[in-house]
Design an enzyme around this catalytic site. Structure first.
Site, short mmCIF file in Angstrom:
data_model
loop_
_atom_site.label_atom_id
_atom_site.label_comp_id
_atom_site.label_asym_id
_atom_site.label_seq_id
_atom_site.Cartn_x
_atom_site.Cartn_y
_atom_site.Cartn_z
N ASP A 1 -43.96 119.48 57.69
CA ASP A 1 -43.59 120.73 58.34
C ASP A 1 -43.55 120.59 59.86
O ASP A 1 -44.07 121.41 60.59
CB ASP A 1 -44.54 121.87 57.93
CG ASP A 1 -44.11 123.21 58.53
OD1 ASP A 1 -42.90 123.47 58.65
OD2 ASP A 1 -45.00 124.00 58.91
N ASN B 1 -37.45 122.39 59.65
CA ASN B 1 -37.83 121.56 58.52
C ASN B 1 -37.14 122.00 57.23
O ASN B 1 -36.72 123.14 57.09
CB ASN B 1 -39.35 121.60 58.34
CG ASN B 1 -39.85 123.01 58.17
OD1 ASN B 1 -39.72 123.83 59.08
ND2 ASN B 1 -40.41 123.33 57.02
#
Length: 184
Positions: A64, A22
């Site tokens: 995330d 991420n």
């Protein structure tokens, strides 16, 4: 987006496959755009190190979902032709299947109906069609985002049965609320 594991290797194609993680920081307002090449499935030539393809699963990841999990290699029929495939169950709650020779998206579907940050993946563009109700932008409290940051599929290992043409994997069923706020 960095990588920390789950590589797959095709000795016939001399390619390695892995995912990138991420973007940072988590505060999505601080990093406009798609944040290329985070959240991407990579196919690289092992002799040159050059990327042959990259497919970004969650442009501008807000949750995330880090896309580094298992890269499953199989050969299956696609439109009447035996095709080398890469199947990747992602933390974002979707399972992606790519042609592992060229990176073309073959399929993308929700692990189950509770995945709600995305309505579907447009198979022509490869882009997720998001549901804005589950966005993490400022001045918006999103309730019941599924999956949570832990993901519907996290860092477990899968297996593939070529006789049954079936993947086996563990899943999580955890959702989350998200309320961004500014700190002085």
């Amino acid at each position: 987006g960095t990588n920390w594991g789950w590589y797959a290797y095709d000795s016939d194609l001399e390619m390695i496959y892995y995912g990138s993680g991420n973007p940072a920081p988590w505060n999505e307002t601080m990093r406009p755009g798609d944040n290329k090449w985070t959240m991407t499935i990579w196919g690289r030539d092992v002799n040159t190190g050059k990327a042959k393809f990259g497919y970004q699963k969650t442009p501008h990841d807000e949750w995330d979902y880090a896309g580094v999990n298992y890269m499953g290699l199989s050969e299956q029929m696609v439109k009447g032709k035996m095709t080398k495939l890469l199947t990747h169950p992602d933390r974002n709650g979707l399972v992606y299947t790519l042609n592992r020779e060229n990176g073309d998206l073959v399929n993308a579907f929700k692990i189950d109906d509770t995945v709600n940050w995305v309505k579907k993946v447009d198979l022509k563009t490869g882009l997720p069609i998001r549901d804005p109700e589950y966005s993490t932008h400022m001045d918006h409290e999103a309730k019941g985002i599924c999956p949570s940051a832990m993901g519907y599929h996290n860092q477990g290992i899968e297996s593939y049965d070529p006789v049954k043409k079936t993947f086996f994997m563990g899943t999580n069923h955890i959702c989350m609320d998200w309320e961004p706020f500014m700190l002085p």
